[in-house]
Design an enzyme around this catalytic site. Structure first.
Site, PDB file in Angstrom:
ATOM      1  N   GLY A 197      53.788 102.639  41.609  1.00 46.61           N
ATOM      2  CA  GLY A 197      54.460 103.668  42.382  1.00 46.61           C
ATOM      3  C   GLY A 197      54.040 105.090  42.061  1.00 46.61           C
ATOM      4  N   THR A 215      51.863  99.180  48.607  1.00 49.74           N
ATOM      5  CA  THR A 215      52.442  98.497  47.455  1.00 49.74           C
ATOM      6  C   THR A 215      51.490  98.632  46.281  1.00 49.74           C
ATOM      7  OG1 THR A 215      53.119  96.334  46.560  1.00 49.74           O
ATOM      8  CG2 THR A 215      51.478  96.307  48.283  1.00 49.74           C
ATOM      9  N   GLY A 216      52.055  98.779  45.084  1.00 51.96           N
ATOM     10  CA  GLY A 216      51.242  98.938  43.891  1.00 51.96           C
ATOM     11  C   GLY A 216      51.983  99.747  42.852  1.00 51.96           C
ATOM     12  N   ARG A 232      64.258 105.699  36.899  1.00 52.01           N
ATOM     13  CA  ARG A 232      62.903 105.875  37.418  1.00 52.01           C
ATOM     14  C   ARG A 232      62.868 105.606  38.924  1.00 52.01           C
ATOM     15  NH1 ARG A 232      59.121 102.040  40.031  1.00 52.01           N
ATOM     16  NH2 ARG A 232      57.032 102.877  39.683  1.00 52.01           N
ATOM     17  N   VAL A 233      62.199 106.469  39.659  1.00 50.32           N
ATOM     18  CA  VAL A 233      62.018 106.311  41.098  1.00 50.32           C
ATOM     19  C   VAL A 233      60.523 106.192  41.375  1.00 50.32           C
ATOM     20  CG1 VAL A 233      62.314 107.379  43.359  1.00 50.32           C
ATOM     21  CG2 VAL A 233      64.109 107.599  41.630  1.00 50.32           C
ATOM     22  N   GLY A 234      60.145 105.180  42.131  1.00 52.75           N
ATOM     23  CA  GLY A 234      58.733 104.982  42.457  1.00 52.75           C
ATOM     24  C   GLY A 234      58.360 105.609  43.785  1.00 52.75           C
ATOM     25  N   THR A 258      56.975  95.349  45.241  1.00 54.50           N
ATOM     26  CA  THR A 258      57.422  95.915  46.538  1.00 54.50           C
ATOM     27  C   THR A 258      57.158  94.952  47.704  1.00 54.50           C
ATOM     28  OG1 THR A 258      56.816  98.131  45.772  1.00 54.50           O
ATOM     29  CG2 THR A 258      57.183  97.890  48.108  1.00 54.50           C
TER      30      THR A 258
END
Length: 298
Positions: free
Chosen positions: A234, A231-232, A209-211, A181
């Site tokens: 999700g 960020t990381g 897939r959605v983070g 990200t």
């Protein structure tokens, strides 16, 4: 009140990404100097980061496990509550610019084929974000999943996905294999805040897939007390509604540096995490891994 611009290239991204973060911050400052508000500056910075092929957003986004699919997420939010996001959008150069257009609709989030069709309707050209570097990253990721190879976070991510038995849940068109990200937060000289983020997602992902990025309060949040970008991993960020949690601490009077550190501390050390935080009393960048970033204060 002075302006503040913070940018990041993704937790665990190579430190060479700091140069792109600095250029992105310069683009944000250019937007402010041209009369734009915090939102325009955050969008400009994130679009610039999307154009760096070495970062996992826009050009150079991660290929999924099938080696062909690239699905990207992006979101923008201003301190007056405006929010727009796209999820699983494909074949556009700058997902964050499409997310900004969602602000002009009655919706908060457009996903999948509908998001891509929305982009085409508004004149965003067909664009293949795949790069040779992304294909090389995919090959390494597949090797880690197949053979238990790799190291560091990649090996850990592969192990987590392998535990799901990828073959059982496979939903790509291709045959199954065995088995980060970017973002910005801005405070302008008028005290307005904004956050923007974009991601190419994780290789270890099923199609669709959605983070955390397009989920309000997870990957980003902005309000009258400040702005946050995370960020990381999700799913873990979304479970904790990390950006909103940090924002609420700012609203309670917690200093940005303390709020950022507290946010990172919510995660076990095995999970990579990083945050950008800007408030009325200052700003902070915090992470538990290397995270290229840049800061401009004026």
């Amino acid at each position: 009140m002075k302006y503040v611009i913070l940018t990041h290239g993704g937790v665990t991204a190579p430190q060479s990404g700091a140069e792109s973060c600095a250029r992105a911050a310069d683009d944000a400052l250019g937007a402010l100097d041209a009369g734009g508000e915090a939102l325009a500056a955050a969008i400009a910075a994130t679009a610039r980061l999307e154009d760096d092929p070495l970062l996992n957003a826009g050009t150079g986004s991660n290929l999924r496990l099938d080696g062909r699919t690239i699905e990207m997420d992006a979101a923008v939010m201003a301190s007056d509550g405006r929010f727009g996001a796209v999820a699983c959008i494909e074949r556009v150069k700058n997902p964050v610019l499409v997310a900004a257009k969602v602000l002009e609709t009655p919706h908060l989030l457009l996903a999948g084929a509908g998001a891509t069709a929305f982009a085409r309707r508004l004149g965003f050209a067909d664009y293949d974000p795949a790069t040779d570097e992304a294909r090389e990253r995919h090959a390494r990721a597949v090797a880690a999943l197949r053979d238990g190879g790799g190291d560091g976070d990649q090996k850990d991510d592969a192990a987590r996905f392998h535990a799901l038995t990828a073959k059982r849940f496979w939903n790509f068109d291709a045959e199954p294999i065995e088995c980060d990200t970017v973002g910005a937060v801005v405070r302008d000289a008028h005290g307005r805040f904004a956050a923007a983020a974009s991601t190419g997602g994780s290789t270890y992902s099923l199609r669709g897939r959605v983070g955390d990025v397009p989920l309000m309060g997870a990957g980003i949040y902005a309000g009258p007390h400040g702005a946050v970008a995370a960020t990381g991993v999700g799913e873990e960020i979304a479970r904790r509604l990390l950006a909103r949690a940090i924002y609420d601490w700012l609203a309670d009077g917690v200093a940005p540096a303390r709020a950022a550190q507290r946010g990172v501390a919510m995660f076990p050390e095995v999970l990579a995490i990083g945050v950008l935080v800007v408030g009325r009393s200052g700003q902070a960048i915090a992470s538990n891994r290397n995270m290229p970033s840049a800061q401009l204060v004026g």
